[in-house]
Design a protein around this motif. Structure first.
Motif, PDB file in Angstrom:
ATOM      1  N   SER A   1     -42.188 -74.853 -27.707  1.00  0.00           N
ATOM      2  CA  SER A   1     -43.061 -73.844 -28.344  1.00  0.00           C
ATOM      3  C   SER A   1     -42.364 -73.096 -29.787  1.00  0.00           C
ATOM      4  N   ALA A   2     -43.259 -72.816 -30.651  1.00  0.00           N
ATOM      5  CA  ALA A   2     -42.746 -72.066 -31.562  1.00  0.00           C
ATOM      6  C   ALA A   2     -41.932 -70.854 -31.238  1.00  0.00           C
ATOM      7  N   LYS A   3     -42.199 -70.390 -30.172  1.00  0.00           N
ATOM      8  CA  LYS A   3     -41.439 -69.288 -29.686  1.00  0.00           C
ATOM      9  C   LYS A   3     -39.908 -69.442 -29.606  1.00  0.00           C
ATOM     10  N   TYR A   4     -39.756 -70.805 -29.056  1.00  0.00           N
ATOM     11  CA  TYR A   4     -38.439 -71.145 -28.717  1.00  0.00           C
ATOM     12  C   TYR A   4     -37.648 -72.229 -29.879  1.00  0.00           C
ATOM     13  N   ALA A   5     -38.398 -72.654 -30.829  1.00  0.00           N
ATOM     14  CA  ALA A   5     -38.092 -73.671 -31.497  1.00  0.00           C
ATOM     15  C   ALA A   5     -36.791 -73.200 -32.560  1.00  0.00           C
ATOM     16  N   PHE A   6     -36.376 -72.118 -32.863  1.00  0.00           N
ATOM     17  CA  PHE A   6     -35.278 -71.843 -33.379  1.00  0.00           C
ATOM     18  C   PHE A   6     -33.850 -72.254 -32.559  1.00  0.00           C
ATOM     19  N   MET A   7     -34.164 -72.368 -31.127  1.00  0.00           N
ATOM     20  CA  MET A   7     -33.024 -72.681 -30.290  1.00  0.00           C
ATOM     21  C   MET A   7     -32.409 -74.056 -30.702  1.00  0.00           C
ATOM     22  N   PHE A   8     -33.578 -74.996 -31.263  1.00  0.00           N
ATOM     23  CA  PHE A   8     -33.125 -76.401 -31.384  1.00  0.00           C
ATOM     24  C   PHE A   8     -32.806 -76.811 -32.747  1.00  0.00           C
ATOM     25  N   ARG A   9     -32.730 -75.761 -33.679  1.00  0.00           N
ATOM     26  CA  ARG A   9     -32.141 -75.974 -34.964  1.00  0.00           C
ATOM     27  C   ARG A   9     -30.873 -76.328 -35.050  1.00  0.00           C
ATOM     28  N   GLY A  10     -30.424 -77.496 -35.585  1.00  0.00           N
ATOM     29  CA  GLY A  10     -29.183 -78.195 -35.525  1.00  0.00           C
ATOM     30  C   GLY A  10     -28.951 -79.226 -34.259  1.00  0.00           C
ATOM     31  N   VAL A  11     -29.961 -79.192 -33.549  1.00  0.00           N
ATOM     32  CA  VAL A  11     -29.765 -80.367 -32.500  1.00  0.00           C
ATOM     33  C   VAL A  11     -30.361 -81.639 -33.222  1.00  0.00           C
TER      34      VAL A  11
ATOM     35  N   ILE B   1     -30.340 -84.037 -21.099  1.00  0.00           N
ATOM     36  CA  ILE B   1     -30.186 -82.789 -20.418  1.00  0.00           C
ATOM     37  C   ILE B   1     -31.575 -82.209 -20.134  1.00  0.00           C
ATOM     38  N   LEU B   2     -31.901 -81.903 -18.911  1.00  0.00           N
ATOM     39  CA  LEU B   2     -33.382 -81.652 -18.373  1.00  0.00           C
ATOM     40  C   LEU B   2     -33.298 -80.416 -18.232  1.00  0.00           C
ATOM     41  N   SER B   3     -34.696 -79.642 -18.606  1.00  0.00           N
ATOM     42  CA  SER B   3     -35.086 -78.373 -18.547  1.00  0.00           C
ATOM     43  C   SER B   3     -36.149 -78.061 -17.528  1.00  0.00           C
ATOM     44  N   HIS B   4     -36.480 -76.967 -16.790  1.00  0.00           N
ATOM     45  CA  HIS B   4     -37.716 -77.013 -15.923  1.00  0.00           C
ATOM     46  C   HIS B   4     -38.989 -77.003 -16.706  1.00  0.00           C
ATOM     47  N   GLN B   5     -39.910 -77.361 -16.085  1.00  0.00           N
ATOM     48  CA  GLN B   5     -41.326 -77.123 -16.461  1.00  0.00           C
ATOM     49  C   GLN B   5     -41.487 -75.882 -16.801  1.00  0.00           C
ATOM     50  N   PHE B   6     -42.856 -75.613 -17.572  1.00  0.00           N
ATOM     51  CA  PHE B   6     -43.046 -74.182 -18.039  1.00  0.00           C
ATOM     52  C   PHE B   6     -41.697 -73.471 -18.569  1.00  0.00           C
ATOM     53  N   PRO B   7     -41.248 -73.820 -19.481  1.00  0.00           N
ATOM     54  CA  PRO B   7     -39.939 -73.618 -19.920  1.00  0.00           C
ATOM     55  C   PRO B   7     -39.769 -71.924 -20.298  1.00  0.00           C
ATOM     56  N   ASP B   8     -38.669 -71.318 -19.986  1.00  0.00           N
ATOM     57  CA  ASP B   8     -38.348 -70.151 -20.602  1.00  0.00           C
ATOM     58  C   ASP B   8     -37.086 -70.295 -21.586  1.00  0.00           C
ATOM     59  N   GLY B   9     -36.760 -69.167 -21.888  1.00  0.00           N
ATOM     60  CA  GLY B   9     -35.507 -68.976 -22.926  1.00  0.00           C
ATOM     61  C   GLY B   9     -34.149 -69.369 -22.508  1.00  0.00           C
ATOM     62  N   ASP B  10     -34.132 -69.161 -20.973  1.00  0.00           N
ATOM     63  CA  ASP B  10     -32.880 -69.723 -20.355  1.00  0.00           C
ATOM     64  C   ASP B  10     -32.692 -71.107 -20.058  1.00  0.00           C
ATOM     65  N   THR B  11     -33.559 -71.542 -19.870  1.00  0.00           N
ATOM     66  CA  THR B  11     -33.598 -73.289 -19.665  1.00  0.00           C
ATOM     67  C   THR B  11     -33.398 -73.944 -21.155  1.00  0.00           C
ATOM     68  N   PHE B  12     -34.468 -73.364 -21.956  1.00  0.00           N
ATOM     69  CA  PHE B  12     -34.104 -74.103 -23.446  1.00  0.00           C
ATOM     70  C   PHE B  12     -32.782 -73.607 -24.089  1.00  0.00           C
ATOM     71  N   GLY B  13     -32.582 -72.604 -23.974  1.00  0.00           N
ATOM     72  CA  GLY B  13     -31.268 -72.016 -24.916  1.00  0.00           C
ATOM     73  C   GLY B  13     -30.302 -72.962 -23.953  1.00  0.00           C
ATOM     74  N   SER B  14     -30.137 -73.052 -22.710  1.00  0.00           N
ATOM     75  CA  SER B  14     -28.902 -73.689 -22.043  1.00  0.00           C
ATOM     76  C   SER B  14     -28.907 -74.956 -22.406  1.00  0.00           C
ATOM     77  N   ALA B  15     -30.235 -75.750 -22.382  1.00  0.00           N
ATOM     78  CA  ALA B  15     -30.200 -77.286 -22.802  1.00  0.00           C
ATOM     79  C   ALA B  15     -29.928 -77.225 -24.392  1.00  0.00           C
ATOM     80  N   ALA B  16     -30.210 -76.587 -25.165  1.00  0.00           N
ATOM     81  CA  ALA B  16     -29.959 -76.381 -26.747  1.00  0.00           C
ATOM     82  C   ALA B  16     -28.344 -76.483 -26.993  1.00  0.00           C
ATOM     83  N   ALA B  17     -27.913 -75.472 -26.206  1.00  0.00           N
ATOM     84  CA  ALA B  17     -26.424 -75.092 -26.611  1.00  0.00           C
ATOM     85  C   ALA B  17     -25.723 -76.272 -26.094  1.00  0.00           C
ATOM     86  N   LEU B  18     -25.755 -76.982 -24.634  1.00  0.00           N
ATOM     87  CA  LEU B  18     -25.170 -77.760 -24.358  1.00  0.00           C
ATOM     88  C   LEU B  18     -25.414 -79.235 -25.230  1.00  0.00           C
TER      89      LEU B  18
END
Length: 142
Positions: free
Chosen positions: A56-66, A19-36
């Motif tokens: 980044s540390a800002k978005y790391a919580f989204m990947f807990r459980g991946v 699952i690919l996310s765009h460069q300079f990621p934001d919460g939408d691309t990372f959140g969508s990728a992690a959820a899927l």
């Protein structure tokens, strides 16, 4: 363009999914990728995410459980990526011409994937991802 039902069915049948996310990621691309990724893994599939930039540390919580999984991808999915160039190098070079499915909310999506689920009225790709995951029959967890 494909329907929500078709996208969910495609993912139910897919194996070894990156699952690919765009460069300079934001919460939408990372959140969508992690959820899927978590949804696919919960179905017993091998799935992983890729992005030009590290989580980044800002978005790391989204990947807990991946779960970290290594495999050669058979299926390539891009989330919240309106154009192949937004993947950035070297990800774009690696996956150009290989994106099977794009799930996006940008009305100006360039149509670079073999199949595209697009809703230009959605405020975020995560809105679509929520619907796709439910359509796949996967329970949404905290």
């Amino acid at each position: 363009m494909i329907s929500l039902d078709d996208a969910a069915e495609y993912l139910r049948r897919a194996d070894d999914i990156v699952i690919l996310s765009h460069q300079f990621p934001d919460g939408d691309t990372f959140g969508s990728a992690a959820a899927l990724c978590m949804a696919l893994q919960s179905m017993g599939k091998r799935a992983k995410t890729r992005c030009r930039h590290a989580v980044s540390a800002k978005y790391a919580f989204m990947f807990r459980g991946v779960k970290k999984q290594e495999f050669e991808p058979k299926t390539v999915v891009a989330v919240d990526v309106a154009d192949i160039d937004l993947l950035g190098e070297p990800i774009r070079e690696e996956y150009e011409g290989r994106v099977d499915l794009c799930i996006d909310h940008h009305a100006g999506n360039s149509g670079y994937a073999d199949f595209t689920l697009l809703d230009g009225t959605a405020a975020a790709a995560a809105e679509l991802m929520y619907r796709v995951i439910l359509e796949m029959g996967v329970d949404i967890t905290p």
